[in-house]
Enzyme design. Structure first.
Site, PDB file in Angstrom:
ATOM      1  CB  CYS A   1      -7.375  -2.303  -0.524  1.00  0.00           C
ATOM      2  SG  CYS A   1      -6.479  -3.264   0.452  1.00  0.00           S
TER       3      CYS A   1
ATOM      4  CB  SER B   1     -12.351  -4.488   5.836  1.00  0.00           C
ATOM      5  OG  SER B   1     -11.943  -4.249   4.663  1.00  0.00           O
TER       6      SER B   1
ATOM      7  CD  GLU C   1     -10.293  -2.775   8.935  1.00  0.00           C
ATOM      8  OE1 GLU C   1     -10.055  -3.369   8.164  1.00  0.00           O
ATOM      9  OE2 GLU C   1     -10.315  -1.463   8.887  1.00  0.00           O
TER      10      GLU C   1
ATOM     11  CB  CYS D   1      -0.907  -0.089   1.281  1.00  0.00           C
ATOM     12  SG  CYS D   1      -1.977  -1.431   1.377  1.00  0.00           S
TER      13      CYS D   1
ATOM     14  CG  ASP E   1      -7.362   0.877   5.454  1.00  0.00           C
ATOM     15  OD1 ASP E   1      -7.009   1.001   4.577  1.00  0.00           O
ATOM     16  OD2 ASP E   1      -8.192   0.033   5.843  1.00  0.00           O
ATOM     17  CE  LYS E   2      -8.026   1.712  10.805  1.00  0.00           C
ATOM     18  NZ  LYS E   2      -7.931   0.859   9.590  1.00  0.00           N
TER      19      LYS E   2
END
Length: 555
Positions: free
Chosen positions: A193, A469, A443, A48, A122-123
């Site tokens: 993703c 998720s 998640e 990612c 994500d975070k």
């Protein structure tokens, strides 16, 4: 310009500090320019964020060209996908706070005049935004970009397909060799993703809220155009420093509501609820979970993206990018175009520059929405008096009534699904996975993906005080609050209890008499914490309810 960095770099008394900086190549001329911190979440632990070093180099080129001096530093990033279903996933939400804290500390310590935060998984995105708002110095967020889709049997696939294939293989619907083939083809290179999962949802949020320059996020990470985007961000931050444009001028109540509308219109991740609550708190803007319901009620789903739709994230780029989404929302009067963005232009001015690709099918016309209302709903009831969230994109189910199948940790629920112990009509209850109970609010893509793969997504519901998720879809309810570890009603659910979920009524209830629920909660005893020291113990001592964004700072 009144520069923070002069406190460190200028004057006779600062000679020792300058000597350190000259040791690594900075000159007197460099140190008289605005110092721009480049907060990089690069890591070699996942795809990612893998190309972010390259993008940082281009951001620095843009800063130098615009008359600034960049100084790059690192913070952490934890892969949700790689840690999913393991004890490691408990670190993910905790990392949001560490990212915010670390960027804040570096900026306060080195007195940067501006920040460019380069993010992907994500975070890292909300963590960076939270830090910028705490600091309130000129700052922007650059999203590294989505991964390209994988190809399998002549169609695009994303990581969602692998998680669902695990369940399909366990149920005997596909072979282990087919699962391996999907695994080997799904991730062709660097990038986050590839659906409207949490990373791309939050990247969309950053453009619509105004912290990312509009038109930058949808460009894939491996596309050469990302270098141009990165240089542009270097120029944008320098203009922001010169004009003293600060994040709290940008992230207003209006901007936050624009972002919520974007989540609703794109069928975005339920994690956006947690993150926007946390971002709003850092901006000192009042925001409640019920605001998401109100905005979702008036916003149609206009973007056809996985996990519930047909297309992948890079198809948004091919359609013209997030500015086309912004323009659609503006034309439909679902957002307020007067909001300021990090470029100094308004939302409406930026959206007005959108160039839509003729014939694209990803972003629907206003008169042909996928659904008349948005992709999220907030439920309350005897199980969740503080509220919870359900994603509605990708399915039409509105009610479920069934017996509770109770599990006190994710692994046990996953085992039950993959061993054929869950049946149509069941309501899977996964508890003690909340912010304190997990800790870290794991998640559940492993479990939810296995449910879909086993062919149960239309007949089974799942509720949890943990998270989902962005790739999760189906009749799944997350963020049950209060959580079990805090003595919330979900802690009192017993095997076989009837649970009713009604989206139209906005309710989720346990089918036992109120006095029975009260007696069970009186008899309840909190479990021993999983961790007695270290970062998890600190987190448990500080973390707030999911209904407040699971933040660790209250003010």
């Amino acid at each position: 310009m009144k520069l923070n960095s002069y406190t460190i770099t200028q004057g006779r008394d600062r000679a020792p500090a300058r000597s350190y900086l000259k040791a690594i190549g900075f000159t007197d001329a460099d140190l008289k320019k605005p110092i721009i911190g480049i907060a990089n979440t690069w890591t070699e632990t996942m795809n990612c964020n893998y190309n972010l070093r390259e993008l940082a180099a281009k951001v620095k080129e843009g800063v130098r060209t615009a008359g600034g001096t960049p100084m790059e530093f690192n913070t952490i990033a934890i892969s949700d996908g790689i840690t999913m279903g393991t004890e490691g996933m408990k670190t993910s939400l905790v990392s949001r706070e560490v990212i915010a804290d670390s960027i804040e500390l570096m900026a306060r310590g080195h007195m940067f005049d501006g920040i460019v935060a380069i993010v992907a998984c994500d975070k890292t995105i909300p963590g960076a935004a939270m830090a910028l708002l705490r600091l309130n110095i000129p700052g922007i967020v650059l999203y590294g970009g989505s991964i390209l889709p994988g190809r399998y049997k002549d169609h695009d696939i994303t990581i969602q397909d692998v998680f669902e294939a695990v369940g399909a293989a366990a149920a005997g619907h596909i072979t282990d060799q087919e699962l391996l083939d999907i695994e080997n083809h799904v991730c062709p290179g660097a990038g986050a993703c590839g659906g409207q999962f949490t990373a791309n949802t939050m990247a969309t949020v950053m453009e619509l809220i105004g912290l990312s320059p509009m038109g930058t996020a949808a460009v894939p990470q491996v596309d050469p155009r990302k270098y141009d985007v990165s240089r542009y961000c270097g120029a944008v931050i320098m203009d922001g420093v010169k004009k003293d444009r600060r994040p709290r001028q940008i992230v207003t109540r209006t901007a936050i509501e624009n972002a919520v509308a974007g989540v609703a219109a794109t069928g975005g991740s339920t994690n956006a609820v947690l993150h926007l609550l946390a971002i709003a708190r850092e901006a000192a803007v009042p925001l409640e979970i019920d605001d998401f319901q109100r905005i979702s009620n008036r916003t149609p789903i206009l973007v056809d993206l996985k996990p519930g739709g047909r297309f992948v994230a890079v198809d948004v780029d091919k359609a013209g990018g997030i500015p086309v989404i912004a323009k659609r929302l503006l034309d439909g009067r679902y957002v307020d175009g007067s909001a300021l963005t990090c470029t100094g232009l308004t939302f409406a001015q930026e959206a007005g520059k959108a160039v839509e690709t003729p014939g694209q099918e990803v972003i629907r016309p206003l008169d042909k929405p996928l659904k008349a209302t948005g992709g999220l709903a907030i439920l309350r009831g005897s199980i969740a008096p503080e509220g919870c969230v359900i994603k509605l994109a990708g399915h039409n189910k509105r009610q479920h009534l069934g017996p509770a199948r109770v599990f006190n940790r994710e692994e046990d629920a996953m085992s039950a699904v993959t061993h054929g112990q869950i049946h149509p009509g069941d309501v899977i209850v996964i508890r003690y996975e909340g912010p304190r109970g997990g800790p870290g609010m794991r998640e559940m893509l492993g479990v939810t993906g296995a449910i879909v793969g086993a062919g149960l997504s239309d007949s089974v519901a799942l509720i949890t005080d943990g998270r989902f998720s962005g790739a999760t879809h189906g009749f799944m309810v997350a963020h049950i609050a209060p959580e079990a570890a805090n003595g919330g009603p979900i802690a009192a659910v017993e095997e076989g209890d009837t649970i009713s979920i009604d989206v139209d009524k906005g309710e989720i209830n346990l089918g036992i008499p109120p006095e029975t629920l009260r007696s069970r909660l009186i008899a309840w005893k909190p479990p021993a914490p999983h961790y007695a020291n270290g970062v998890f113990a600190k987190y448990c001592a500080l973390v707030a309810s999911a209904s407040e964004g699971a933040v660790t700072s209250k003010f």
